[in-house]
Structure formats: structure tokens, C-alpha cells
Design a protein around this motif. Structure first.
Motif, mmCIF file in Angstrom:
data_model
loop_
_atom_site.group_PDB
_atom_site.id
_atom_site.type_symbol
_atom_site.label_atom_id
_atom_site.label_comp_id
_atom_site.label_asym_id
_atom_site.label_seq_id
_atom_site.Cartn_x
_atom_site.Cartn_y
_atom_site.Cartn_z
ATOM 1 N N GLU A 110 0.842 -1.208 0.000
ATOM 2 C CA GLU A 110 0.000 0.000 0.000
ATOM 3 C C GLU A 110 0.866 1.242 0.000
ATOM 4 N N LYS A 164 2.270 4.830 -0.609
ATOM 5 C CA LYS A 164 1.485 6.071 -0.650
ATOM 6 C C LYS A 164 2.210 7.166 -1.429
ATOM 7 N N GLY A 165 1.454 7.891 -2.250
ATOM 8 C CA GLY A 165 1.949 9.115 -2.869
ATOM 9 C C GLY A 165 1.404 10.309 -2.103
ATOM 10 N N ARG A 166 1.559 11.511 -2.648
ATOM 11 C CA ARG A 166 1.020 12.700 -1.992
ATOM 12 C C ARG A 166 -0.491 12.764 -2.223
ATOM 13 N N LYS A 209 -1.706 6.818 -4.894
ATOM 14 C CA LYS A 209 -1.064 5.530 -4.652
ATOM 15 C C LYS A 209 0.338 5.544 -5.264
ATOM 16 N N SER A 230 11.869 4.975 4.036
ATOM 17 C CA SER A 230 11.465 6.165 4.786
ATOM 18 C C SER A 230 12.445 6.375 5.917
ATOM 19 N N LYS A 288 8.873 10.052 -14.980
ATOM 20 C CA LYS A 288 9.103 10.064 -13.526
ATOM 21 C C LYS A 288 9.910 8.836 -13.101
ATOM 22 N N LEU A 301 4.418 -2.145 -13.863
ATOM 23 C CA LEU A 301 3.558 -1.064 -13.368
ATOM 24 C C LEU A 301 2.267 -1.080 -14.190
HETATM 25 C C1 BT5 Z 1 5.004 10.881 -4.885
HETATM 26 O O1 BT5 Z 1 3.682 11.184 -4.840
HETATM 27 O O2 BT5 Z 1 5.704 10.949 -5.886
HETATM 28 C C2 BT5 Z 1 5.569 10.374 -3.575
HETATM 29 C C3 BT5 Z 1 5.975 8.941 -3.659
HETATM 30 C C4 BT5 Z 1 6.610 8.464 -2.383
HETATM 31 C C5 BT5 Z 1 6.770 6.975 -2.383
HETATM 32 C C6 BT5 Z 1 7.573 6.519 -1.207
HETATM 33 S S1 BT5 Z 1 8.018 4.835 -1.343
HETATM 34 C C7 BT5 Z 1 8.576 4.809 0.286
HETATM 35 C C8 BT5 Z 1 7.593 5.632 1.093
HETATM 36 N N1 BT5 Z 1 6.500 4.803 1.573
HETATM 37 C C9 BT5 Z 1 5.336 5.147 1.003
HETATM 38 O O3 BT5 Z 1 4.240 4.578 1.222
HETATM 39 N N2 BT5 Z 1 5.524 6.180 0.158
HETATM 40 C C10 BT5 Z 1 6.901 6.625 0.154
HETATM 41 P P1 BT5 Z 1 2.894 11.943 -5.981
HETATM 42 O O4 BT5 Z 1 3.660 13.137 -6.425
HETATM 43 O O5 BT5 Z 1 1.524 12.112 -5.446
HETATM 44 O O6 BT5 Z 1 2.902 10.934 -7.190
HETATM 45 C C11 BT5 Z 1 2.012 9.848 -7.227
HETATM 46 C C12 BT5 Z 1 1.750 9.551 -8.694
HETATM 47 O O7 BT5 Z 1 2.936 9.046 -9.328
HETATM 48 C C13 BT5 Z 1 0.688 8.473 -8.888
HETATM 49 O O8 BT5 Z 1 -0.610 9.024 -8.914
HETATM 50 C C14 BT5 Z 1 1.094 7.870 -10.233
HETATM 51 O O9 BT5 Z 1 0.590 8.661 -11.291
HETATM 52 C C15 BT5 Z 1 2.604 8.015 -10.242
HETATM 53 N N3 BT5 Z 1 3.274 6.771 -9.793
HETATM 54 C C16 BT5 Z 1 2.836 5.826 -8.937
HETATM 55 N N4 BT5 Z 1 3.761 4.873 -8.752
HETATM 56 C C17 BT5 Z 1 4.827 5.221 -9.510
HETATM 57 C C18 BT5 Z 1 6.099 4.649 -9.736
HETATM 58 N N5 BT5 Z 1 6.529 3.528 -9.139
HETATM 59 N N6 BT5 Z 1 6.938 5.313 -10.592
HETATM 60 C C19 BT5 Z 1 6.574 6.442 -11.216
HETATM 61 N N7 BT5 Z 1 5.373 7.027 -11.042
HETATM 62 C C20 BT5 Z 1 4.506 6.432 -10.186
#
Ligand code: BT5
Length: 321
Positions: free
Chosen positions: A116, A118-120, A124, A135, A184, A217
Motif C-alpha cells: 500500500e 502512498k503518494g502525496r 497511490k 522512509s 518520472k 507497473l
Molecule cells: C510521490 O507522490 O511521488 C511520492 C511517492 C513516495 C513513495 C515513497 S516509497 C517509500 C515511502 N512509503 C510510502 O508509502 N511512500 C513513500 P505523488 O507526487 O503524489 O505521485 C504519485 C503519482 O505518481 C501516482 O498518482 C502515479 O501517477 C505516479 N506513480 C505511482 N507509482 C509510480 C512509480 N513507481 N513510478 C513512477 N510514477 C509512479
């Protein structure tokens, strides 16, 4: 003992190692080895056991905390490192650990995969095996606007580290996404708890597509993403990436605490993907379109939209040209 068994399995991961060899080199019985191997499998390690041949570890992306910690003497970020082959989310696990015990500042949690991630803004983060998902815990005593700047500081740090492996320059998309060849490659998520001017703790989560293959992905995300493997054309040791990233994070954090944002801001600007370009972003309900002319001292995005200079403090950027 489990760490020692893992170390042996990692060293010989191209071949099988027999239970009796392990037992002899670690000074315990074969039955004890078998029990530890079963416990490791339970934790999520992918270990094959074949009678007559022994054991083999199938997980190439595995992180060896002891080796990284011994290469990071006297450093805050990474003074404790824990690796879990599978977690819901390293941010969530670290948050839980704060309730369960008092992990020291700088503690790092790494996962082989996240179920699970998390993104911002509730989005996801896809976290299949092959990525570096981790982290770390900070307890900064800074006013909130300064604490918020850390997301930009860590983006600069991450770009610098990833450039050593990518073979192609990485850039930042405000506030803290890392792009390489227009896609990205890494993201950062900061989560804070506490009062406005007195953060109780800050958890910084970083996701890096190290050896992730785009068809692991979902198609819509894979089409806009890349990995160090794809841009460099070769598999990269996640341990080396983590070591480099942790060293840089620590040194940028110290620099920021000591000298503030000024110099790091200039570096942010020079590594920014869209400075001087036409972008689209939002402020409240409004869509703002215009030229991104600056990133100010507080990390705000400055957009020249028609005759107005608009200051954006939070949100996402779409690059239009
Ligand atoms: C981010 O959010 O870019 C923050 C990501 C942080 C992930 C790390 S992993 C370790 C730690 N534990 C967690 O649970 N989270 C942190 P945001 O800017 O909101 O980007 C999210 C968006 O990036 C998604 O809506 C997708 O469109 C895209 N995305 C999702 N998974 C991806 C991936 N593996 N690589 C590239 N893009 C991705």
C-alpha cells in the motif's frame, strides 16, 4: 543470526549453499539453520530449498543493512537501518514504530515491495520488487515554513545522487518529483506530526524505480515512468544506490540546518525541469497557466500569468512546453 544467514545467502546467491555448509560456518545445527530459513521465508524472503543441494536466495534487490550502516559512520540519516522484504508502506511502518518504541532520529525503514505504497494527496505509489522504497525519521526543531522546505532540499539531494547512476541527467518537477528523459523516476512524500511550530516528528518517504520494469507497473503509469535500469541500460545494485542517497541526504540536511535554503535554492533552480517554461497548475479552484519565472526563498512557485505574478505554495505542475 538471521542477518548472518542472509549475508551468506546473498554472497552465494548465484548458487545453492547446503544446510551443512551454513551450519558449519555459523556454528549452529542444521536444524537451527532450517528453522531460521523458515522464519525468513515467513517474513517474505524468497528462498528456494532443494534437498541434496541446499538453499538459494532469489531476491536480487535485497538490502543488507549492516553493510550500509558500516559505510555510514557518524551520520544521522541511516544510523539504524531495517530491511523488510514486504510491507504495507515504509511511511506507515515507521509511524507505527514510533508508537511501539522510540526509534532514534535518522532511523531508516526499507521495503523490498510495498502493498500500500502512498503518494502525496492520498495518491497511490506503485511499489513492485526491484525498486528502492524507504522512509526515514527526523525530529527537526524548525518553524513550519522551514520544515516544508525540506521537501525541496531532499529533491535536490536525490537528483544529485541519481545522476551518478542514470547516465542521463535527472531533473526536478516542483515540488519534489524526479524525472529522467521526460519520465518520472522517483518521488518524495513528507508526513509531519505535531504542532505548527514544533514538529513532533517528520517522516520522509522516498521511492526510486531502480530495477523496476515498466510492464510491472499499471500501463497508464508505466507509460509516464522510467527506472535507473531503463535509462542506464543496466541492472543497478540497490545497496549502492541507497548508500549514495543516504550520504547525500545527510549532507544536504546538515547544510540546510547550518546555512539555510539560499544555495540549495540556486541548485534547485538549475536542476528544475520547467523554469522559464509555460506550465499549468492550480490555486484553490483556479487553473493558473503561465511562465514559471522563479522559485522563491520559501520554495513557492512563481508564475507569470498574463499581467499577474502568482505565487503557488502547494500543488502539482504540468509542463506545457
Ligand atoms: C510521490 O507522490 O511521488 C511520492 C511517492 C513516495 C513513495 C515513497 S516509497 C517509500 C515511502 N512509503 C510510502 O508509502 N511512500 C513513500 P505523488 O507526487 O503524489 O505521485 C504519485 C503519482 O505518481 C501516482 O498518482 C502515479 O501517477 C505516479 N506513480 C505511482 N507509482 C509510480 C512509480 N513507481 N513510478 C513512477 N510514477 C509512479
Amino acid at each position: 543470526m538471521r542477518q548472518k544467514i542472509l549475508k551468506e545467502l546473498v554472497q552465494k546467491r548465484d548458487s545453492f549453499i547446503s544446510g551443512s555448509q551454513l551450519a558449519e560456518s555459523l556454528g549452529i545445527s542444521r536444524v537451527a539453520i532450517w528453522k531460521h530459513i523458515e522464519a525468513l521465508k515467513e517474513e517474505g524472503y524468497d528462498i528456494t530449498g532443494v534437498s541434496g543441494r541446499g538453499y538459494q536466495l532469489n531476491d536480487n534487490g535485497i538490502i543488507i543493512p549492516d553493510e550500509i550502516m558500516s559505510s555510514l559512520p557518524q551520520q544521522l540519516i541511516g544510523n539504524q537501518i531495517y530491511y523488510y522484504p514486504r510491507l504495507d508502506s515504509t511511511n506507515q511502518a515507521l509511524k507505527r514504530s514510533i508508537k511501539d518504541y522510540h526509534p532514534p532520529e535518522g532511523t531508516v525503514y526499507v521495503a523490498g515491495k510495498q502493498e500500500e505504497g502512498k503518494g502525496r494527496r492520498g495518491r497511490k505509489w506503485e511499489s513492485p520488487p526491484g525498486g528502492l522504497w524507504f522512509s526515514f525519521l527526523l525530529r527537526p526543531t524548525l518553524p513550519l515554513p522551514q520544515t516544508a522546505l525540506l521537501s525541496l532540499v531532499f529533491a535536490v539531494s536525490l537528483v544529485k545522487s541519481l545522476n551518478l547512476f542514470s547516465g542521463s541527467p535527472c531533473q526536478i518537477k516542483w515540488p519534489n518529483d524526479v524525472y529522467c528523459q521526460g519520465r518520472k523516476i522517483a518521488g518524495i512524500l513528507l508526513e509531519m506530526s505535531g504542532e505548527i511550530d514544533n514538529a513532533d516528528y517528520l517522516i520522509v518517504g522516498i521511492g526510486i524505480n531502480v530495477n523496476v520494469r515498466m510492464n510491472d507497473l499499471p500501463a497508464a503509469i508505466g507509460a509516464n515512468s522510467t527506472s535507473l535500469l531503463e535509462v542506464s541500460g543496466q541492472a543497478i545494485d540497490a545497496n549502492e544506490v541507497l548508500l549514495t542517497v543516504l550520504k547525500d541526504l545527510d549532507s544536504y540536511y546538515r547544510e540546510f540546518l547550518k546555512n539555510g535554503f539560499s544555495d540549495i535554492r540556486l541548485e534547485f533552480k538549475s536542476r528544475c525541469l520547467h523554469l522559464g517554461k509555460v506550465i499549468e497548475t492550480t490555486r484553490g479552484q483556479d487553473i493558473i497557466r503561465g511562465i514559471n519565472t522563479d522559485i522563491d526563498e520559501l520554495g513557492n512557485l512563481i508564475v507569470q500569468s498574463q499581467d499577474n505574478l502568482v505565487r503557488i505554495s502547494t500543488g502539482d505542475v504540468k509542463v506545457l512546453n
